[in-house]
Design an enzyme around this catalytic site. Structure first.
Site, PDB file in Angstrom:
ATOM      1  N   LYS A 138       4.378   0.423   9.345  1.00 29.59           N
ATOM      2  CA  LYS A 138       4.461   1.728   8.677  1.00 29.59           C
ATOM      3  C   LYS A 138       3.802   2.811   9.520  1.00 29.59           C
ATOM      4  CE  LYS A 138       3.056  -0.014   4.780  1.00 29.59           C
ATOM      5  NZ  LYS A 138       2.478  -0.189   3.444  1.00 29.59           N
ATOM      6  N   ARG A 177       5.110 -13.188   9.572  1.00 30.90           N
ATOM      7  CA  ARG A 177       5.708 -11.854   9.470  1.00 30.90           C
ATOM      8  C   ARG A 177       7.061 -11.834  10.135  1.00 30.90           C
ATOM      9  NH1 ARG A 177       1.984  -7.802   8.581  1.00 30.90           N
ATOM     10  NH2 ARG A 177       3.194  -5.978   9.099  1.00 30.90           N
ATOM     11  N   GLU A 230       0.873  -1.166   0.000  1.00 26.63           N
ATOM     12  CA  GLU A 230       0.000   0.000   0.000  1.00 26.63           C
ATOM     13  C   GLU A 230       0.919   1.227   0.000  1.00 26.63           C
ATOM     14  OE1 GLU A 230      -2.772   0.200   3.258  1.00 26.63           O
ATOM     15  OE2 GLU A 230      -3.600   2.080   2.496  1.00 26.63           O
TER      16      GLU A 230
HETATM   17  P1  ATP Z   1       2.548  -2.378   7.778  1.00 23.65           P
HETATM   18  O1  ATP Z   1       1.794  -2.911   8.951  1.00 23.65           O
HETATM   19  O2  ATP Z   1       3.958  -2.055   8.072  1.00 23.65           O
HETATM   20  O3  ATP Z   1       1.835  -1.238   7.096  1.00 23.65           O
HETATM   21  P2  ATP Z   1       1.444  -3.980   5.787  1.00 23.65           P
HETATM   22  O4  ATP Z   1       1.380  -5.447   5.724  1.00 23.65           O
HETATM   23  O5  ATP Z   1       0.178  -3.270   6.057  1.00 23.65           O
HETATM   24  O6  ATP Z   1       2.586  -3.581   6.760  1.00 23.65           O
HETATM   25  P3  ATP Z   1       1.647  -3.592   2.987  1.00 23.65           P
HETATM   26  O7  ATP Z   1       2.124  -2.430   2.219  1.00 23.65           O
HETATM   27  O8  ATP Z   1       0.208  -3.927   2.915  1.00 23.65           O
HETATM   28  O9  ATP Z   1       2.065  -3.355   4.485  1.00 23.65           O
HETATM   29  O10 ATP Z   1       2.520  -4.876   2.697  1.00 23.65           O
HETATM   30  C1  ATP Z   1       2.932  -5.315   1.434  1.00 23.65           C
HETATM   31  C2  ATP Z   1       3.368  -6.749   1.547  1.00 23.65           C
HETATM   32  O11 ATP Z   1       4.458  -6.885   2.453  1.00 23.65           O
HETATM   33  C3  ATP Z   1       2.256  -7.630   2.061  1.00 23.65           C
HETATM   34  O12 ATP Z   1       2.173  -8.778   1.254  1.00 23.65           O
HETATM   35  C4  ATP Z   1       2.672  -7.963   3.466  1.00 23.65           C
HETATM   36  O13 ATP Z   1       2.199  -9.210   3.856  1.00 23.65           O
HETATM   37  C5  ATP Z   1       4.203  -7.901   3.380  1.00 23.65           C
HETATM   38  N1  ATP Z   1       4.756  -7.566   4.689  1.00 23.65           N
HETATM   39  C6  ATP Z   1       4.505  -6.457   5.412  1.00 23.65           C
HETATM   40  N2  ATP Z   1       5.130  -6.493   6.593  1.00 23.65           N
HETATM   41  C7  ATP Z   1       5.805  -7.667   6.635  1.00 23.65           C
HETATM   42  C8  ATP Z   1       6.638  -8.301   7.596  1.00 23.65           C
HETATM   43  N3  ATP Z   1       6.920  -7.729   8.770  1.00 23.65           N
HETATM   44  N4  ATP Z   1       7.162  -9.510   7.295  1.00 23.65           N
HETATM   45  C9  ATP Z   1       6.905 -10.076   6.106  1.00 23.65           C
HETATM   46  N5  ATP Z   1       6.129  -9.543   5.166  1.00 23.65           N
HETATM   47  C10 ATP Z   1       5.577  -8.349   5.407  1.00 23.65           C
HETATM   48 MG    MG Z   2      -1.500  -3.310   4.735  1.00 20.94          MG
END
Ligand code: ATP
Ligand code: MG
Length: 567
Positions: A278, A268, A37
């Protein structure tokens, strides 16, 4: 990528599943995607996911398969998303050494199709327009032990729903006043299936579609359909989406689309002494607690880059984290270790003194006292050599001198001897202090018989680094350390059991700035040039602030091995 010995994706359960699908003829290719995102910069957790998804593309291609990995922005929350973030994310992926297949894709590219599928679901009696307020909806939803209750709007006819949904799209209703919900099962033990909302009304300007839409699809609805439109074979996501998988499958089973990707979850990455969210990283930036998303203390890809981590180091780290469904809590030292390991053979070595004491060589004699050249790397003669000039005034590191040495001390002490790296053995004859008793100068004598030779009749074990004062260049050196003092800064509870604010655990020592004296050969280094400062650690010229006439180094990581082991 494929020529490297540290392939980013080692064998894991996901690759075993893909191998089985290929062997069984379920697929003849692999298509994965990385779906960020654009609401912040990528962090180390995303790096793990990038290495997994793009690593599959690169590795299966190398094995002869038709393999693709898409970059798709999940841009369904217009208020939080920006072009700046989208561009930074693309830069970070490329810097990590990966490239997506074809054009960058956006969930918003599919808004028209998503809308048509929603009408299809309405026509099939599988979606309805609901007028419950968010509070009422929560109340109707039930909880883990109690089933939900049907919304009073649940039995509207398809014709009525279609009319209302079209009017939602046309902007007839106020923001938040209506939603489109799937009609699944209000009694399902899986709360995600209790008639989830798939569209909401929100008059927000979107970075791609501008003001075209005032209704936006929800993530769960958008994600599975976007995957299917792109022909994704394996949709890899983190474990918190496991409970959403039945919804992912339900949507695809109930619309007219002939692709059904398989969602596979993995755990994760959680890194100790940092935060990987984020939202929390955004707080650090917006509250000015760090200098920006790319502050070298940040666990963002751009922060790690500015800190001097290499892409290969981060990929090696991702490989070591592994892919599984079990908890993936990793100590920061694993990341630092991987970075150090890559730098160890890649970074040329020079000498620098960061906390100097002045040394005067009382018997230095121009024309008599010599100097040697030194290799930039002990195992890489191809890195070349440079002259390391000696002069009457040197700097050595303050902690390489001890007036009252502890047992086993091998460095400089009054009356003691030490070797200057790549130069002579010297002896400390006199210690000069200022009015406060602070040592300000050491007066030492050279043993002129020891250039490239052992002293006769005695052993001198200690070797220290040094720099000639007149030949050194001055640099601003930023000494970075861990950003937080707590193992899990966002999981510390106070006396009342409530979580404490993670921002209270920022390490006050996480940045110290000092003036360093470095060999002149680094003066012309481009930004992002990495060196080992012997005995001190790995350092990089700052990506932005280092410029001709202004030398700025960031400490990337210290050295694990002591000098004694290396010498
Ligand atoms: P955040 O909570 O930091 O915003 P998010 O999962 O909401 O993380 P996205 O931009 O939606 O952020 O994530 C893009 C991809 O990265 C998704 O497929 C997510 O599963 C993966 N991802 C995000 N954080 C992690 C993590 N800590 N370990 C492994 N994969 C991750
Ligand atoms: Mg997300």
């Amino acid at each position: 990528m494929t020529t490297e010995n540290n392939s980013p994706v080692a064998s894991n359960f996901i690759r075993n599943l893909i191998d089985a699908d290929l062997a069984a003829g379920k697929h003849d290719k692999t298509v994965t995607r990385f779906p960020p995102e654009p609401n912040g910069y990528l962090h180390v957790g995303h790096a793990k996911s990038i290495c997994l998804n793009f690593g599959i593309q690169d590795d299966y291609r190398a094995r002869g398969y038709d393999s693709h990995c898409n970059l798709r922005f999940d841009d369904t929350n217009p208020e939080k998303e920006s072009e700046e973030y989208a561009l930074a994310i693309q830069d970070d992926i490329k810097w990590l050494g990966f490239d997506w297949d074809g054009e960058v894709k956006w969930a918003s590219d599919y808004f028209d199709r998503l809308y048509r599928y929603a009408e299809e679901l309405i026509e099939k009696g599988l979606a309805y327009v609901c007028e419950l307020t968010p509070e009422q909806m929560r109340e109707y939803r039930g909880n883990l032990t109690e089933p939900g209750r049907p919304s009073p709007y649940r039995e509207r006819s398809p014709a009525e729903n279609l009319d209302l949904f079209r009017r939602m799209k046309a902007g007839e209703f106020a923001d938040g006043s209506r939603t489109l919900r799937l009609k699944i099962d209000m009694a399902s033990p899986n709360i995600n299936l209790r008639d989830p909302v798939i569209y909401r009304i929100r008059r927000a300007h979107h970075i791609r579609t501008g003001d075209k839409w005032c209704i936006y699809p929800m993530y769960d609805y958008t994600h599975c359909i976007s995957d299917a439109i792109e022909g994704i074979t394996h949709s890899l996501c983190t474990l918190e989406f496991e409970d959403h998988r039945p919804l992912y499958d339900w949507v695809l089973d109930n619309i007219s689309i002939d692709c059904h990707p398989q969602q596979i979850e993995f755990s994760r990455l959680e890194l100790l002494y940092t935060v990987t969210s984020k939202r929390k990283l955004n707080q650090l930036v917006s509250e000015g607690l760090v200098a920006g998303w790319d502050d070298p203390r940040m666990p963002t890809v751009s922060g790690m880059r500015r800190r001097g981590y290499t892409a290969a180091g981060i990929r090696l780290f991702a490989q070591r984290c592994g892919i599984s469904k079990s908890e993936n809590v990793i100590d920061l030292s694993v990341l630092e270790g991987a970075v150090r390991e890559v730098l160890e053979s890649e970074a040329p070595r020079v000498m620098a003194v960061l906390d100097p004491i002045k040394v005067t060589l009382t018997n230095f004699e121009a024309g008599v006292t010599g100097s040697r050249s030194a290799p930039f790397h002990p195992n890489h003669p191809e890195f070349g050599e440079r002259e390391v000039p000696l002069a009457a005034t040197l700097y050595i590191e303050r902690d390489d001198f001890a007036e009252v040495p502890p047992p086993g001390w091998q460095r400089l002490t009054p009356g003691g001897e030490v070797r200057l790296r790549y130069s002579y053995v010297i002896k400390c004859d006199e210690v000069i202090k200022d009015a406060n008793g602070q040592v300000v100068e050491l007066r030492c004598s050279i043993d002129h018989e020891t250039l490239g030779k052992n002293p006769v009749g005695r052993k001198v074990k200690g070797v220290i680094h040094w720099i000639s004062a007149e030949h050194a260049i001055e640099a601003e050196v930023r000494l970075y350390d861990r950003l937080f003092t707590e193992l899990r800064p966002d999981a510390v509870r106070g006396a009342d059991g409530e979580y404490l604010d993670f921002k209270g655990f920022i390490n006050p020592e996480s940045l110290r700035v000092s003036t360093g004296y470095i060999e002149a050969c680094v003066a012309d280094a481009a930004p992002e040039t990495r060196y080992q400062f012997e005995r001190l650690g790995y350092f990089v010229t700052d990506r932005y602030d280092h410029a001709p006439g202004r030398v700025v180094f960031n400490r990337t990581v210290g050295l694990k091995d002591s000098w004694a082991k290396q010498a």
